[in-house]
Design an enzyme around this catalytic site. Sequence first.
Site, PDB file in Angstrom:
ATOM      1  N   LYS A 145     -13.172 -34.569  11.763  1.00 49.81           N
ATOM      2  CA  LYS A 145     -13.597 -35.906  12.199  1.00 49.81           C
ATOM      3  C   LYS A 145     -12.361 -36.722  12.549  1.00 49.81           C
ATOM      4  CE  LYS A 145     -14.986 -40.368  11.289  1.00 49.81           C
ATOM      5  NZ  LYS A 145     -14.103 -40.777  12.405  1.00 49.81           N
ATOM      6  N   GLU A 178      -4.585 -38.354   0.967  1.00 51.25           N
ATOM      7  CA  GLU A 178      -3.257 -38.920   1.229  1.00 51.25           C
ATOM      8  C   GLU A 178      -3.501 -40.356   1.675  1.00 51.25           C
ATOM      9  OE1 GLU A 178      -0.745 -40.613   2.809  1.00 51.25           O
ATOM     10  OE2 GLU A 178      -0.171 -39.108   4.316  1.00 51.25           O
ATOM     11  N   GLU A 228      -0.050 -52.195   1.323  1.00 47.84           N
ATOM     12  CA  GLU A 228       0.431 -51.541   2.529  1.00 47.84           C
ATOM     13  C   GLU A 228       0.028 -52.351   3.767  1.00 47.84           C
ATOM     14  OE1 GLU A 228      -1.434 -47.799   3.837  1.00 47.84           O
ATOM     15  OE2 GLU A 228       0.597 -47.015   4.047  1.00 47.84           O
ATOM     16  N   CYS A 244       2.783 -43.436   7.332  1.00 47.26           N
ATOM     17  CA  CYS A 244       2.412 -43.598   5.918  1.00 47.26           C
ATOM     18  C   CYS A 244       3.627 -43.604   5.001  1.00 47.26           C
ATOM     19  CB  CYS A 244       1.369 -42.576   5.484  1.00 47.26           C
ATOM     20  SG  CYS A 244       1.651 -40.954   6.128  1.00 47.26           S
TER      21      CYS A 244
HETATM   22  P1  ADP Z   1      -7.252 -46.659   8.640  1.00 54.38           P
HETATM   23  O1  ADP Z   1      -6.984 -47.987   8.046  1.00 54.38           O
HETATM   24  O2  ADP Z   1      -6.078 -45.773   8.787  1.00 54.38           O
HETATM   25  O3  ADP Z   1      -8.147 -46.703   9.844  1.00 54.38           O
HETATM   26  P2  ADP Z   1      -9.483 -45.493   7.290  1.00 54.38           P
HETATM   27  O4  ADP Z   1      -9.525 -44.945   5.922  1.00 54.38           O
HETATM   28  O5  ADP Z   1     -10.429 -46.589   7.632  1.00 54.38           O
HETATM   29  O6  ADP Z   1      -8.000 -45.910   7.482  1.00 54.38           O
HETATM   30  O7  ADP Z   1      -9.686 -44.363   8.365  1.00 54.38           O
HETATM   31  C1  ADP Z   1      -9.179 -43.048   8.273  1.00 54.38           C
HETATM   32  C2  ADP Z   1     -10.269 -42.077   8.668  1.00 54.38           C
HETATM   33  O8  ADP Z   1     -11.327 -42.215   7.733  1.00 54.38           O
HETATM   34  C3  ADP Z   1     -10.877 -42.323  10.045  1.00 54.38           C
HETATM   35  O9  ADP Z   1     -11.168 -41.079  10.665  1.00 54.38           O
HETATM   36  C4  ADP Z   1     -12.158 -43.064   9.715  1.00 54.38           C
HETATM   37  O10 ADP Z   1     -13.176 -42.909  10.680  1.00 54.38           O
HETATM   38  C5  ADP Z   1     -12.554 -42.385   8.420  1.00 54.38           C
HETATM   39  N1  ADP Z   1     -13.475 -43.181   7.593  1.00 54.38           N
HETATM   40  C6  ADP Z   1     -13.603 -44.536   7.561  1.00 54.38           C
HETATM   41  N2  ADP Z   1     -14.565 -44.893   6.683  1.00 54.38           N
HETATM   42  C7  ADP Z   1     -15.064 -43.749   6.148  1.00 54.38           C
HETATM   43  C8  ADP Z   1     -16.080 -43.451   5.177  1.00 54.38           C
HETATM   44  N3  ADP Z   1     -16.791 -44.406   4.589  1.00 54.38           N
HETATM   45  N4  ADP Z   1     -16.285 -42.157   4.861  1.00 54.38           N
HETATM   46  C9  ADP Z   1     -15.554 -41.181   5.426  1.00 54.38           C
HETATM   47  N5  ADP Z   1     -14.622 -41.391   6.366  1.00 54.38           N
HETATM   48  C10 ADP Z   1     -14.366 -42.656   6.730  1.00 54.38           C
END
Ligand code: ADP
Length: 495
Positions: A189, A265, A399, A300
Amino acid sequence: MTDQSQIDALRDKPIPPQNLLIDGELCQSASGATDDVISPLNGALLTTTPAGTKEDTERAIHAARRAFDDKRWRGMPPAARKKIMLRWAGLLEANMLDLAVLGVRNNGTEIGMALKAEPGSAIATIRFYAEAIDKIYGEIAPTAGDVMGLIHKEAVGVVAAIIPWNFPLMIGAWKLGPALAAGNSVVLKPSETASLSLIRMAELALEAGLPPGVLNVVTGEGKIVGETLSHSMDVDVIVFTGSGATGRRLLQASAASNMKRCYLELGGKSANVVFADTKDLSEAAAVSAAGIFRNSGQVCVAGSRLLVERSIHNDFVAELAKAAAAIRVGDPLDLTTQAGAVNNPTQLAQNLAFVETAQAEGGTLYHGGNQILQDTGGYFMEPTIITDVAEDHTVAQKEVFGPVLAVTPFEDEGGAIRLANSTDYGLAGGVWTSDLSRAHRMVREMRTGVVHVNTYGGPDVTVPMGGVKQSGNGHDKSLHAFEKYFDLKTAWFKL
Ligand code: ADP
């Protein structure tokens, strides 16, 4: 060597509407819905990606499960799997510039860095794990003579890999390389705001001969696709890089479903510690500036807290500000650019809000602090330095994930260690000193997964990468990454 004209030839290349990859087929979402992909370089519409649904995600999980169960991949001789993965690395290499430019148009990283860190590092990573496939042995336990204990390493099953937007190919390869080399099936994903180069990377895997269903890609929202993966009863492992908030949700979803393993991570607030006895303070200032400002701080392991010995504080910060002012921020597709775009407007607003809060809490805006280049239509921010940051200030604890450096002075080694360890994070850090014993002491005392000594950034695939404390668990890179993707099985024989 890449020259500018090669990049310019690709900068406006039309990008067709993108597809999901499920069971070896490129397809649209069952709902037909799509998401717009906006370029951070200029705010323009690049293309669309399918808005993956729960149903699409479940179809991908089932395809991955079937591929795992019928052993079409894990049952192949290791040498044959190696050949396919090496062919994949070769195709990535042949498409390196295309992948780099596509990725930059999508996520905004400066091309000089993207070439190395994105396709460059992804190719090396896929090769590294491909070459390991036929060099991993099981074990025979040192038992008494009338029994024999064999320890098998077995693929775990279906791996869900959830990837962020800052280095999609590099981080994607860190997960895909060992997961596939170990014989697992994967549902990938990508991030909503950086999926294009990963989709292309997966298409090339098919072209290289990876059997259908072994690698599936579902684009779409975290709260739909990600949540479906994390709540699935048929996903065995989640590997994730992203925010702490999402990491927490993944652990909750795991507990509420099949207790799948989650390897996380989750970013950092890494301390870069500069002692007065550093041999070359100018070099330390230049490298420290790059260590926070490259990719506009969207790294990161970025050294986002500068801890500097009080006796050199003023001179060092002045030198660092000079280095920051010299950083060329701008068009990410220009080879001379040193810091590209912020990935999305939400992140940019967040960065600017951190600067406001830092000042409201007593920090001094020493350099930068503003959005720039608004006339491009893209999202750009100046390298920013905040001084007089106290340990409990928001900018010292949270962060930012932007080009914002928080500076705090320290008095002695003990004080430096205490400050370095004063956040919930533990991903990376840096130490600058000419005292070898002190360097080793600092490496031992800093509670982080990585410590850079007299440099910042740059380790390659041969060393593990992972955090402690709330920066997460498990390791990407190196042979240690296999621990996430193999199960151990004991076979106990009476002789
Ligand atoms: P960032 O601030 O780096 O966007 P996120 O944690 O929101 O950090 O996003 C990192 C990844 O996690 C992306 O691929 C995002 O679509 C996915 N993501 C965001 N929310 C969820 C969730 N509730 N469950 C699983 N994956 C998620």
